[in-house]
Write an enzyme that holds these catalytic residues in place. Structure first.
Site, PDB file in Angstrom:
ATOM      1  CG  ASP A  66      -1.805   1.154   1.313  1.00 18.67           C
ATOM      2  OD1 ASP A  66      -2.681   1.250   0.455  1.00 18.67           O
ATOM      3  OD2 ASP A  66      -1.624   2.001   2.203  1.00 18.67           O
ATOM      4  CB  THR A 100       0.873   3.220  -5.749  1.00 17.63           C
ATOM      5  OG1 THR A 100       0.656   2.563  -4.514  1.00 17.63           O
ATOM      6  CG2 THR A 100       2.208   2.817  -6.300  1.00 17.63           C
ATOM      7  CG  ASP A 389      -6.447   0.968   0.312  1.00 19.54           C
ATOM      8  OD1 ASP A 389      -6.396   1.876   1.158  1.00 19.54           O
ATOM      9  OD2 ASP A 389      -5.444   0.524  -0.283  1.00 19.54           O
TER      10      ASP A 389
HETATM   11  P1  ADP Z   1      -2.930   2.541  -5.844  1.00 18.48           P
HETATM   12  O1  ADP Z   1      -2.291   2.670  -4.482  1.00 18.48           O
HETATM   13  O2  ADP Z   1      -2.588   3.703  -6.714  1.00 18.48           O
HETATM   14  O3  ADP Z   1      -4.392   2.237  -5.800  1.00 18.48           O
HETATM   15  P2  ADP Z   1      -2.553  -0.184  -6.692  1.00 18.48           P
HETATM   16  O4  ADP Z   1      -1.313  -0.949  -6.419  1.00 18.48           O
HETATM   17  O5  ADP Z   1      -3.782  -0.530  -5.950  1.00 18.48           O
HETATM   18  O6  ADP Z   1      -2.203   1.325  -6.539  1.00 18.48           O
HETATM   19  O7  ADP Z   1      -2.847  -0.314  -8.254  1.00 18.48           O
HETATM   20  C1  ADP Z   1      -3.900   0.346  -8.874  1.00 18.48           C
HETATM   21  C2  ADP Z   1      -3.842   0.148 -10.365  1.00 18.48           C
HETATM   22  O8  ADP Z   1      -3.957  -1.245 -10.668  1.00 18.48           O
HETATM   23  C3  ADP Z   1      -4.976   0.850 -11.058  1.00 18.48           C
HETATM   24  O9  ADP Z   1      -4.493   1.521 -12.198  1.00 18.48           O
HETATM   25  C4  ADP Z   1      -5.915  -0.291 -11.440  1.00 18.48           C
HETATM   26  O10 ADP Z   1      -6.686  -0.007 -12.588  1.00 18.48           O
HETATM   27  C5  ADP Z   1      -4.948  -1.397 -11.673  1.00 18.48           C
HETATM   28  N1  ADP Z   1      -5.572  -2.734 -11.538  1.00 18.48           N
HETATM   29  C6  ADP Z   1      -6.269  -3.209 -10.489  1.00 18.48           C
HETATM   30  N2  ADP Z   1      -6.696  -4.470 -10.722  1.00 18.48           N
HETATM   31  C7  ADP Z   1      -6.261  -4.797 -11.965  1.00 18.48           C
HETATM   32  C8  ADP Z   1      -6.349  -5.963 -12.785  1.00 18.48           C
HETATM   33  N3  ADP Z   1      -6.984  -7.044 -12.366  1.00 18.48           N
HETATM   34  N4  ADP Z   1      -5.756  -5.929 -13.988  1.00 18.48           N
HETATM   35  C9  ADP Z   1      -5.100  -4.835 -14.404  1.00 18.48           C
HETATM   36  N5  ADP Z   1      -4.960  -3.718 -13.680  1.00 18.48           N
HETATM   37  C10 ADP Z   1      -5.535  -3.689 -12.492  1.00 18.48           C
END
Ligand code: ADP
Length: 524
Positions: A66, A100, A389
């Site tokens: 996170d 992130t 989250d």
């Molecule tokens: P943040 O802290 O910014 O939320 P995350 O590590 O949770 O970062 O990543 C979020 C990103 O991952 C977003 O751009 C989201 O669209 C993408 N994402 C989430 N699930 C999937 C998936 N199953 N396939 C592709 N991208 C994904």
């Protein structure tokens, strides 16, 4: 720092040892700090992102994926990098996710700005171009957003927010729990996240996590001789110690005879008895005390059939007050029947090896608790963060009823439309708008890189797929470019919007600095 005046007398305006970087040196240093931080955090983006292990000065370990948690645990000293951390924290506070993304995007915007400076574009032109780009990009984002707040979408949103955060083994169960919890506390389209209380239990399976109606307090009753459960509870909330006035360890009492000592002890006991009588007379059969309760008082409380807990957390007290209608009393003399709250059932229950008090069947049912299970403290903490989250994104969607499709698809679409817009703008600002568009592509590029895919190939495929469909993104599990709407990768519009706004704001703040004055040692 010294300067000569007319008599060539040096005057000192900065403390000796102060470091100063001016003009492009300051900008370069700040950009480098921002880029380095973004580069560090980048590997955690997306479901295939890796975790970071952080060890503090006391040897405590946090393993997390996170962004906000990682940045919070890192001991960052550089002022520009600290500004990015602040922005990520703000993102977490305001929308609860996307931390992130915000840092990665800000880092890439800084990198693009630096390239423009190196090509002779002035900072003010870059900033003007970025401002135009920002307005346009938000307009584009709104254009590709979808109206939705149905239960199925909410579950997909919860799942997307949690993917890759240690919850995958029970993603369906947990997203059900989250959506159920938010729907229970929702009030006319508004969600107060404080009404949902997450309690961690270190032990058991993640899939055993469950939702409880009412409030859960991570403490059992103060004494085993108190009743284990109370039906038709009349609840007193006290912020008043049920202890002797002078339990101060330094206080001294001198007695000249055993009778005097006995009298003193009797008077102390009487004082406690009076306090308990006060509680009994109010009609309360449950007491949540924010302060301590003396052992003797506990004995009398138990004798009167009262279920009491001492040193209850302030946040729990406010939750109980809201759910049961009880009023927090700060002087025991003011405790009267009209200050009591009510709940149908209060009882103690052991989960794994921890005792909890359940407050169920409350007057105001708009409060619930989630028990998070994980086999170790590290696992349950990471799951708790993932659930927080998910709570944030589900609440945001209920409030706004607007979502965007994820998996890198919105960034590619925004980049495409922004590039087309840049062509309509004359002057060097056009270069800055194009640079902003290219910066957005860092999100799909990073998602692909973190999944071990060839980022260049993926970007080429994505760009051509977007000729016809704005929802084409990268499925990091299969490596295919697919319609992410069909894959159920959905995010709240608010998270994306805030991430772009905050990243641009942080970048602008950093680029506007042309003088860095730092006290000795503060940059090390
Ligand atoms: P943040 O802290 O910014 O939320 P995350 O590590 O949770 O970062 O990543 C979020 C990103 O991952 C977003 O751009 C989201 O669209 C993408 N994402 C989430 N699930 C999937 C998936 N199953 N396939 C592709 N991208 C994904």
């Amino acid at each position: 720092m010294a300067n000569g005046n007319q008599q060539n007398q040096p005057i000192f305006i900065l403390r000796d040892g102060t470091e100063r970087f001016q003009g492009s040196r300051a900008t370069k240093m700040n950009i480098l700090a921002g880029k380095t931080l973004a580069e560090t955090i980048r590997t955690t983006l997306g479901p295939k992102g890796m975790d970071k292990m952080l060890v503090d000065g006391m040897g405590d370990i946090v393993v997390s994926n996170d962004g906000a948690t990682i940045l919070g645990e890192m001991d960052i000293t550089h002022p520009a990098a600290k500004m990015l951390v602040e922005v990520a924290k703000k993102q977490d506070d305001v929308v609860g996710d996307g931390t992130t993304t915000v840092v990665v995007l800000a880092g890439e915007l800084l990198k693009k700005a630096e390239e423009l400076f190196e090509n002779g574009v002035h900072a003010s032109t870059v900033l003007r171009g970025f401002t135009l780009a920002l307005d346009k990009v938000i307009e584009i984002l709104f254009g590709i957003s979808i109206d939705a707040n149905d239960k199925e979408t909410l579950e997909k949103i919860a799942k997307t927010a949690m993917t890759g955060k240690g919850t995958d083994v029970a993603a369906d169960e947990l997203s059900d729990v989250i959506v159920e919890a938010v729907l229970r506390v929702e009030n006319n389209g508004n969600v107060d996240k404080k009404d949902i209380n997450i309690q961690r239990v270190n032990g058991g399976e993640i899939s055993e996590s469950e939702i409880i109606d009412g409030i859960l307090i991570d403490k059992g009753r103060a004494s085993p001789s108190m009743p284990e459960e109370i039906n038709d509870a009349k609840i007193a909330l006290l912020k008043y110690p049920i202890e002797h006035k002078d339990t101060n360890t330094d206080s001294k009492a001198n007695f000249s005879s055993p009778e005097q000592l006995q009298m003193f002890l009797d008077s102390e006991e009487q004082e406690l008895k009076n306090m308990v009588n006060n509680i009994v007379e109010s009609g309360a059969n449950v007491l949540f005390c924010q302060k301590g309760i003396d052992d003797v008082a506990m004995h009398y409380l138990a004798k009167n059939g009262i279920y009491a807990i001492k040193r209850v957390k302030k946040s729990d007290i406010s939750r109980i007050a809201k759910a049961t209608g009880a009023e927090l009393v700060t002087d025991i003399k003011d405790l009267t029947s009209d200050k009591l709250g009510t709940a149908g059932h209060i009882f103690e229950k052991k989960i794994f090896d921890q005792k909890f008090t359940f407050v169920e069947e409350c007057d105001n049912p708009k409060s619930c608790s989630i028990i998070v299970r994980g086999s170790t403290r590290h696992i349950s903490s990471e799951i708790e963060r993932a659930l927080e989250d998910a709570l944030g994104v589900v609440s945001a969607t209920i409030e706004d009823e607007k979502v965007v499709i994820g998996g890198g698809s919105p960034e590619i679409e925004m980049a495409k439309q922004l590039k087309a817009y840049a062509d309509t703008i004359g002057g060097r600002e056009q270069l800055a708008i194009k640079a902003f568009a290219e910066a957005l592509e860092i999100i799909p590029r990073t998602l692909a890189e973190n999944a071990g895919l060839d980022a260049i190939d993926v970007l080429v495929d994505l760009r051509s797929a977007h000729e016809t469909n704005p929802y084409m993104g990268i499925d990091v599990f299969t490596g295919e470019v697919v319609n992410m709407k069909d894959r159920g990768v959905i995010e709240p519009q608010r998270v994306k919007k805030q991430a772009i706004l905050s990243a641009a704001e942080a970048c602008e703040m950093i680029l506007r600095i042309d003088d860095l004055v730092a006290a000795e040692g503060s940059l090390n």
